[in-house]
Enzyme design. Structure first.
Site, mmCIF file in Angstrom:
data_model
loop_
_atom_site.group_PDB
_atom_site.id
_atom_site.type_symbol
_atom_site.label_atom_id
_atom_site.label_comp_id
_atom_site.label_asym_id
_atom_site.label_seq_id
_atom_site.Cartn_x
_atom_site.Cartn_y
_atom_site.Cartn_z
ATOM 1 C CE LYS A 140 -3.758 -0.458 2.478
ATOM 2 N NZ LYS A 140 -4.393 -0.654 3.804
ATOM 3 N NE ARG A 191 -5.240 3.588 3.711
ATOM 4 C CZ ARG A 191 -5.278 3.818 2.404
ATOM 5 N NH1 ARG A 191 -4.645 4.860 1.886
ATOM 6 N NH2 ARG A 191 -5.909 2.985 1.616
ATOM 7 N N GLY A 223 -8.323 -7.315 4.477
ATOM 8 C CA GLY A 223 -9.132 -7.408 5.690
ATOM 9 C C GLY A 223 -8.415 -7.983 6.892
ATOM 10 C CG MET A 278 -3.257 -6.569 10.355
ATOM 11 S SD MET A 278 -1.495 -6.419 10.264
ATOM 12 C CE MET A 278 -1.190 -6.935 8.607
ATOM 13 N NE ARG A 326 -6.235 -4.240 -3.282
ATOM 14 C CZ ARG A 326 -6.755 -4.387 -2.078
ATOM 15 N NH1 ARG A 326 -5.972 -4.576 -1.059
ATOM 16 N NH2 ARG A 326 -8.049 -4.318 -1.888
ATOM 17 C CG HIS A 344 -14.019 -10.897 4.015
ATOM 18 N ND1 HIS A 344 -14.328 -12.218 4.238
ATOM 19 C CD2 HIS A 344 -12.706 -10.756 4.294
ATOM 20 C CE1 HIS A 344 -13.250 -12.842 4.659
ATOM 21 N NE2 HIS A 344 -12.243 -11.978 4.708
ATOM 22 C CB SER A 375 9.167 -43.515 -16.766
ATOM 23 O OG SER A 375 8.187 -42.672 -16.245
ATOM 24 C CB CYS A 431 4.782 -41.449 -14.626
ATOM 25 S SG CYS A 431 5.656 -42.913 -14.084
ATOM 26 C CE1 TYR A 463 7.125 -39.330 -20.126
ATOM 27 C CE2 TYR A 463 9.037 -39.526 -21.569
ATOM 28 C CZ TYR A 463 8.093 -40.109 -20.722
ATOM 29 O OH TYR A 463 8.151 -41.449 -20.468
HETATM 30 P P1 ADP Z 1 -7.791 -2.062 3.585
HETATM 31 O O1 ADP Z 1 -6.392 -2.505 3.502
HETATM 32 O O2 ADP Z 1 -8.624 -2.895 4.457
HETATM 33 O O3 ADP Z 1 -8.377 -1.804 2.240
HETATM 34 P P2 ADP Z 1 -7.338 0.758 3.800
HETATM 35 O O4 ADP Z 1 -6.143 1.210 4.529
HETATM 36 O O5 ADP Z 1 -7.243 0.774 2.327
HETATM 37 O O6 ADP Z 1 -7.758 -0.660 4.342
HETATM 38 O O7 ADP Z 1 -8.528 1.656 4.257
HETATM 39 C C1 ADP Z 1 -9.836 1.334 3.973
HETATM 40 C C2 ADP Z 1 -10.570 2.512 3.457
HETATM 41 O O8 ADP Z 1 -10.498 3.588 4.350
HETATM 42 C C3 ADP Z 1 -10.043 3.073 2.166
HETATM 43 O O9 ADP Z 1 -10.529 2.381 1.071
HETATM 44 C C4 ADP Z 1 -10.579 4.462 2.184
HETATM 45 O O10 ADP Z 1 -11.899 4.480 1.697
HETATM 46 C C5 ADP Z 1 -10.574 4.800 3.634
HETATM 47 N N1 ADP Z 1 -9.409 5.646 3.916
HETATM 48 C C6 ADP Z 1 -8.179 5.268 4.274
HETATM 49 N N2 ADP Z 1 -7.374 6.336 4.422
HETATM 50 C C7 ADP Z 1 -8.112 7.424 4.138
HETATM 51 C C8 ADP Z 1 -7.855 8.820 4.087
HETATM 52 N N3 ADP Z 1 -6.657 9.318 4.343
HETATM 53 N N4 ADP Z 1 -8.871 9.634 3.749
HETATM 54 C C9 ADP Z 1 -10.089 9.120 3.465
HETATM 55 N N5 ADP Z 1 -10.394 7.836 3.506
HETATM 56 C C10 ADP Z 1 -9.423 6.989 3.829
HETATM 57 MG MG MG Z 2 -7.835 -0.613 0.890
HETATM 58 MG MG MG Z 3 -9.638 -3.344 6.243
#
Ligand code: ADP
Ligand code: MG
Ligand code: MG
Length: 869
Positions: free
Chosen positions: A21, A91, A100, A102, A335, A453, A762, A829, A849
């Site tokens: 990220k 984040r 999902g 952390m 990503r 999720h 083989s 095989c 092969y």
């Molecule tokens: P995950 O890894 O679970 O996707 P993120 O770190 O991407 O978690 O955060 C989830 C959501 O939180 C992002 O998709 C975004 O919508 C919101 N978010 C994160 N940082 C910011 C920020 N600086 N300003 C506004 N929204 C944010």
């Molecule tokens: Mg995200």
């Molecule tokens: Mg999350």
């Protein structure tokens, strides 16, 4: 050492330091996209944190303060400021995407003072308090570890009390009260006041993210995906932008191509006036990204441009998170998008056609094992015409699934271990459900969108999933769900179509899928690059046909014993085995001859001129004899001998260690007439088919379990004299090869000797593994999982070849064999022939092969190409 990086200081190649990220936020910043400023605390800081008794070191704290000041300058805001308070998100983000796993904290910096400032500055008290209550909620969950529902139930109470459907309808006064109630929960649960100082909030949050690296969910995910446990996560601190300030705001996620089909068309969802996780959490049902075009046309145009730019830049399908604050677009994450294998193939092929990537890149982009999903069943169309759907959900992950309904991961895991086919039904899934999702045939959820999720994880696994089926009222406690008048209870059958989103009652027949054009194109490319052949293990025309359809170039292993188990034949086989004299045995073998011959004729006919390797009878004979009393009684009657005598014979054939016993070429040494019959069947069949079809067939006769050169000489002389006799009888000059399996360590050690009398090798890596380790392959399951858990052995050597030990024998066998006969044809095989990691090793070792089960042929073709690239 540098532990904290501004977004300006990083780039996409720094994933191991900044996490995925953080590296991509830096990259987006540097290519000029609108990214809210921020900084990343590195994964190396996470390692230091763990070395430092789970505390941030002084050095890191100093750097953190520096970058915080830079951020304050960049934004013109300050932490806790009366005039212009800085709010940030915290984040997590490891080098590998862990969806999902952390949690993110938004709106950090909020407290009793800043909430007022924010409210006054934006002229929107409601928004300020809504942000505040969200912050307390997230912080309490992630940092203070107070259970989420305690907060949610308060929200529910307020909504109900005030007749609100959505939380957007709650008033400022409601929200103020809710904030107080939330703080009371914290006081009650933790005996402390909610921290007011933004500095303290930040440090506690970073600590919590680092700690969450080792929570059980994260560990389970890493185990499942082979991600190392010692690489740590980074933490991103980013200034907030707000999608929840009103109707000119919003938030969303989008893929640059459709992650289910691969179609080149923006695909995603957004919500007006919402923040962060609202879209993925399934709290409100989001709108399709196309609609953004009519709601906010200017923003939509900008977004389309950004998305295109990102795809061109990364040269891969992107999964993008964005937020709109008062008519301004911000990019929050990008990503490489997780996709189904269908989508992956289509996107890869189309990207080559678009000139975005090369064929080599396209080939490397598909994980061979994923191809498996393409070859798996769909619902039978005929049956479907009569099937009436119970409900319609979202087509979250394609495929078809039928099974019994269970309502939690634990039950699903247990039932599927008992051999049941199971469907996991939940209101929505969370990371705790992962194991259940792995074990289930399919997943049904009543809430959440295409990016929930359940949908994301199921697509990654290639598992059928119907999500957001809102008409299903799921009660996980009572273990029932209700759709209209239908009541489905635990253990009832349902069927899911992950490609249409339809849910059916009962079980529906499934059929084999059609292979897409993109699949064949990519496979053709793979075939051009690979240098190692791919054959199949097949004993029946049906398997052989399937394998040909998947691209097999021949049969590398036909196990003749499988032909003996046929219902009509087994009595004759038993009679042959139980013969007391050679004459009796020859008489039974005469009856078997035409049967074996017709089997081989069918196989040759299907395979046309492609090579077919037939292995002489291999298993210990007692495997063919009855074990149950009633079968023994019947057989005795049939053979007109006493039950006692039959039992004695059966008993005398039993062995203490049958896998090390009287089997393989040892059978041909004691009963040459069996090898004679089989050789005759192989050669006669080939001669006849050659005449009928006017083709050339070169049968390959393979002698199993050889360990001694003179043993091979003996059996080979039987084979050759029989074959020559047949040729003379039939006036044919057919060519044939005699080869041997290398599956006993001694054969590998003496491969130069063995090679003198053999035209091909083989490697039977199943037996070779069993005998090299001294692990009985039928019993090893009992302890190998424990070996893996205790880190004694990283992989099951029966799944992926043990390159260090067994591999050494293979290398030696190849080297010695080719010293004697430089052109010796060598294959493998056994299960490893379809395992990508093993295939790479076989390629490096110089094998000609691999041979694997029909369904793994495409996997092997792709893996073989990847081995070269
Ligand atoms: P995950 O890894 O679970 O996707 P993120 O770190 O991407 O978690 O955060 C989830 C959501 O939180 C992002 O998709 C975004 O919508 C919101 N978010 C994160 N940082 C910011 C920020 N600086 N300003 C506004 N929204 C944010
Ligand atoms: Mg995200
Ligand atoms: Mg999350």
């Amino acid at each position: 050492k540098k532990y904290v990086y501004s977004f300006e200081e990083g780039n996409a190649t720094m994933k191991s330091v900044l996490g995925g990220k953080g590296a991509n936020l830096a990259e987006m910043t540097n290519i000029g996209l609108p990214v809210p400023p921020g900084f990343t605390v590195s994964t190396e800081a996470c390692t230091v944190f763990y070395e430092n008794e789970k505390q941030l070191s002084e050095e890191i704290l100093v750097q953190l303060q520096e970058k915080l000041e830079v951020l304050e300058k960049q934004t013109g805001k300050k932490f806790g400021d009366k005039e212009n308070p800085l709010l940030v998100s915290v984040r997590s983000g490891a080098a590998f995407s862990m969806p999902g796993m952390m949690d993110t904290i938004l709106n950090l910096g909020m407290n009793d003072h800043t909430v007022l400032t924010v409210g006054q500055k934006t002229n929107n008290m409601r928004f300020a308090y809504d942000s505040y209550r969200r912050f307390i909620q997230m912080f309490s969950d992630v940092v203070l570890e107070i259970q989420k529902y305690k907060f949610e139930s308060i929200l529910d109470i307020y909504k109900e009390k005030n007749g609100c459907k959505d939380d957007t309808e709650l008033s400022v006064e409601n929200l103020k009260d809710i904030v107080e109630e939330f703080k009371n929960i914290v006081r009650k649960e933790k005996g402390l006041d909610f921290p007011e100082s933004p500095q303290e909030q930040l440090i506690l949050s970073i600590n919590a993210v680092f700690k969450s690296w080792n929570n059980p969910r994260a560990k389970a995910y890493r185990n499942l995906n082979d991600i190392p446990h010692n690489i740590g996560t980074a933490v991103n601190v980013q200034s907030m932008v707000f999608g929840n300030m009103g109707d000119d705001c919003g938030t969303g996620v989008a893929f640059t191509r459709n992650p289910s089909t691969g179609e080149k068309k923006l695909y995603g969802e957004f919500l007006v006036n919402a923040q962060g996780e609202d879209v993925v959490a399934g709290i409100r049902t989001p709108k399709s990204i196309d609609e953004l075009g009519s709601v906010m046309p200017e923003i939509f145009k900008q977004f389309v441009e950004c998305a295109q730019l990102l795809e061109d830049h990364y040269k891969d399908m992107q999964d993008i998170e964005f937020t709109i604050e008062q008519g301004k677009l911000y990019m929050l994450q990008t990503r490489n998008g997780k996709r189904t294998v269908h989508a992956g193939l289509r996107a890869a092929v189309e990207m080559v056609e678009e000139g975005l990537i090369t064929k080599e890149q396209a080939i490397l982009r598909i994980q061979p094992k994923q191809l498996d999903q393409l070859l798996h069943p769909n619902f039978d169309e005929k049956t479907m015409e009569q099937a009436i759907p119970l409900a319609q959900g979202l087509p979250a992950s394609p495929g078809a699934a039928t099974g019994r309904v269970f309502f939690n991961a634990e039950d699903v895991v247990r039932e599927s271990a008992n051999g049941e086919k199971v469907i996991l039904v939940r209101r929505e899934t969370s990371p705790e459900d992962i194991e259940g999702m792995v074990a289930a045939q399919g997943i049904l959820t009543s809430r959440g969108g295409m990016t929930s999720h359940a949908a994301v994880v199921a697509r990654g696994m290639g598992k059928c999933c119907v999500a957001g089926c809102e008409s299903a009222k799921v009660d996980e406690e009572l273990k029932i769900f209700i759709i209209g008048n239908e009541r489905i209870e635990e253990g009832d059958y349902i069927s899911l179509d992950g490609s249409t989103g339809k849910v059916y009652k009962g079980s529906i027949k499934t059929v084999e899928p059609e292979l897409s054009g993109h699949f064949s194109i990519l496979m053709e490319w793979a075939d051009k690059f690979r240098t190692i052949g791919v054959r199949t293990n097949a004993d029946t025309p049906r398997d052989a046909k399937a394998a040909l359809r998947f691209g097999a170039e021949g049969i590398g292993l036909c196990r003749t014993e499988h032909m003996f188990f046929d219902e009509e034949r087994i009595p004759v086989v038993r009679r042959m085995i139980l013969s007391e004299t050679t004459e009796q045995r020859i008489a039974s073998l005469k009856l078997l001859l035409p049967m074996q011959k017709s089997d081989f004729k069918d196989l040759y006919t299907v395979m046309e001129e492609k090579p077919v390797t037939v292995r002489l009878l291999d298993p210990p004979l007692h495997e063919f004899l009855p074990t149950e009393e009633k079968d023994i009684v019947a057989l005795a009657k049939d053979f007109e001998i006493s039950i006692e005598r039959l039992k004695e014979t059966i008993h005398s054939l039993q062995e203490i260690n049958p896998m090390l016993g009287h089997r393989g070429c040892r059978l041909a040494v004691t009963y040459p007439e069996i090898a004679q019959m089989q050789t005759r069947a192989i050669i006669e069949a080939a001669i006849e088919v050659m005449k009928e079809q006017n083709t050339t067939i070169v049968p390959e006769i393979m002698i199993p379990l050889v360990g001694i050169k003179s043993e091979l000489d003996y059996v080979k002389s039987i084979v050759v004299s029989t074959a020559e006799q047949v040729k003379e009888e039939m006036g044919s000059s057919i060519e044939y090869l005699v080869g041997t399996m290398i599956e006993i360590p001694r054969a590998a050690l003496l491969a130069d000797e063995i090679a003198k009398e053999t035209e091909f090798f083989s490697f039977g890596t199943n037996d070779l593994t069993q005998m090299t380790y001294g692990f009985s392959r039928d019993d090893a399951g009992k302890f190998i999982s424990e070996y893996k858990e205790k880190n004694i052995m990283p992989d099951d050597p029966f799944e992926s070849v043990d390159q260090d030990g067994v591999g050494k024998l293979i290398e030696l066998g190849v080297k010695l064999g080719r010293t004697t006969k430089p052109s010796l044809k060598i294959g493998v095989c056994g299960e490893h022939g379809g395992d990508p990691k093993s295939i790479e090793f076989f390629y490096k070792t110089g094998l000609d092969y691999v041979s694997c089960s029909p369904y793994r042929v495409p996997i092997a073709r792709l893996a073989a190409a990847q081995a070269v690239l």
